[in-house]
Design an enzyme around this catalytic site. Sequence first.
Site, short mmCIF file in Angstrom:
data_model
loop_
_atom_site.label_atom_id
_atom_site.label_comp_id
_atom_site.label_asym_id
_atom_site.label_seq_id
_atom_site.Cartn_x
_atom_site.Cartn_y
_atom_site.Cartn_z
N ASP A 16 39.05 37.61 33.84
CA ASP A 16 39.59 38.99 34.38
C ASP A 16 38.87 40.14 34.02
O ASP A 16 38.58 41.06 34.85
CB ASP A 16 41.05 39.08 33.92
CG ASP A 16 41.73 40.07 34.94
OD1 ASP A 16 41.31 40.74 35.74
OD2 ASP A 16 43.02 40.24 34.51
N HIS A 208 51.12 40.14 31.85
CA HIS A 208 49.89 40.42 31.99
C HIS A 208 49.74 41.88 32.30
O HIS A 208 50.07 42.27 33.41
CB HIS A 208 49.16 39.38 32.79
CG HIS A 208 47.84 39.87 33.33
ND1 HIS A 208 47.04 39.07 33.09
CD2 HIS A 208 47.13 40.97 33.97
CE1 HIS A 208 45.61 39.39 33.55
NE2 HIS A 208 45.99 40.45 34.26
N HIS A 210 47.69 45.54 32.63
CA HIS A 210 46.30 46.38 32.64
C HIS A 210 46.62 47.58 32.11
O HIS A 210 47.84 48.23 32.19
CB HIS A 210 45.76 46.39 34.02
CG HIS A 210 45.00 45.30 34.51
ND1 HIS A 210 43.63 45.16 34.40
CD2 HIS A 210 45.41 43.87 34.78
CE1 HIS A 210 43.24 43.90 34.48
NE2 HIS A 210 44.44 43.11 35.02
N CYS A 241 39.72 45.29 38.26
CA CYS A 241 40.11 44.56 39.47
C CYS A 241 39.32 44.93 40.68
O CYS A 241 39.23 46.00 40.85
CB CYS A 241 41.66 44.69 39.83
SG CYS A 241 42.13 43.87 41.27
N ASN A 250 42.60 44.97 30.71
CA ASN A 250 43.96 44.45 30.31
C ASN A 250 44.09 45.20 28.73
O ASN A 250 42.96 45.73 28.27
CB ASN A 250 43.86 43.00 29.99
CG ASN A 250 43.83 42.15 31.20
OD1 ASN A 250 42.86 42.02 31.71
ND2 ASN A 250 45.07 41.84 31.67
ZN ZN Z 1 44.39 41.24 35.56
#
Ligand code: ZN
Length: 304
Positions: A16, A208, A210, A241, A250
């Site tokens: 990610d 999860h 951010h 993203c 994150n």
């Molecule tokens: Zn993510």
Amino acid sequence: MQWPDYVKIREVGLRDGLQSEDRFVSSEVKIKLLRALIRAGVSAIEATSFVHPRAIPQLSDAEVILDGIGDIPNGVVLSALVGNVMGMQRALNTGVREVMVVVSASEAHNRANVKMSVSQSLQALKEISPLASGGGTGVRGAVATAFGCPDQGKIDRGQVSVVVEGMLEAGIKEITLADTAGLGHPRQVYTLVKELAAGYPEVTWALHFHDTRGLGLANIITGIQAGVTILESSVGGIGGCPAIPGATGNVPTEDLIFMLHSMGIKTSIDLEGIARCTRLLEETLGRSLPARVSHLGCKASYTS
Ligand code: ZN
């Protein structure tokens, strides 16, 4: 207030996090980082992604990474994101133990991210998931934009439930609720997790977040209060993203570990080991990352 004794942390920085870095990070450095994360005690790592190399050139070396890492210690699970049947076949050829699939709760984000409608994505899972199971590979799912979407705004529980039910139909029982754009708030997290856990007791949930608006750790606290004990974070707080301009990384793994260890909640991870990974990443990228604890030197680990 009841707190768990232990939570599992899944490191997602190499997938990610790195996917939004324009400058290619060499496969050697990625493997070095993976090994350093394993040495730091991380037992669940999202290592790479089997999407089309043109879609995310940074992760076009998935096979090189997974072959190059060699034997990994017992108890460590490396996973990789898979976007379609072709990606699943590539994953099976590497022998990766676990794959993850992503579908967005937001129609607009799903189209921006994978050029498919939500229902097309859910249909695709029905082809991908049996291939994984047939090859002895675990599959877990992630609901992107589960707490809000910058294009579509508020995401209601019904939209999240559509994706959860599609994943269950495809045989997927571990599901991450992802706050892709960092729009979630603690009260919303508590309510959504409680409602979903009651509605789908067969699912193992992970969270999860951010940290785009600085609410990542607060959201994690209420997520834990709602019963979740699997959390995703990224070393140094690297990330963003590709489909959301301005999205940040994150929750930083070291900041999360510092909070948990301070609270007496154990993890498998050594804080100093993560700080070393962050320094390696910062040297590689040539810039400072958002994590706070890694930049505090010896003061960082006084509770761990
Ligand atoms: Zn993510």
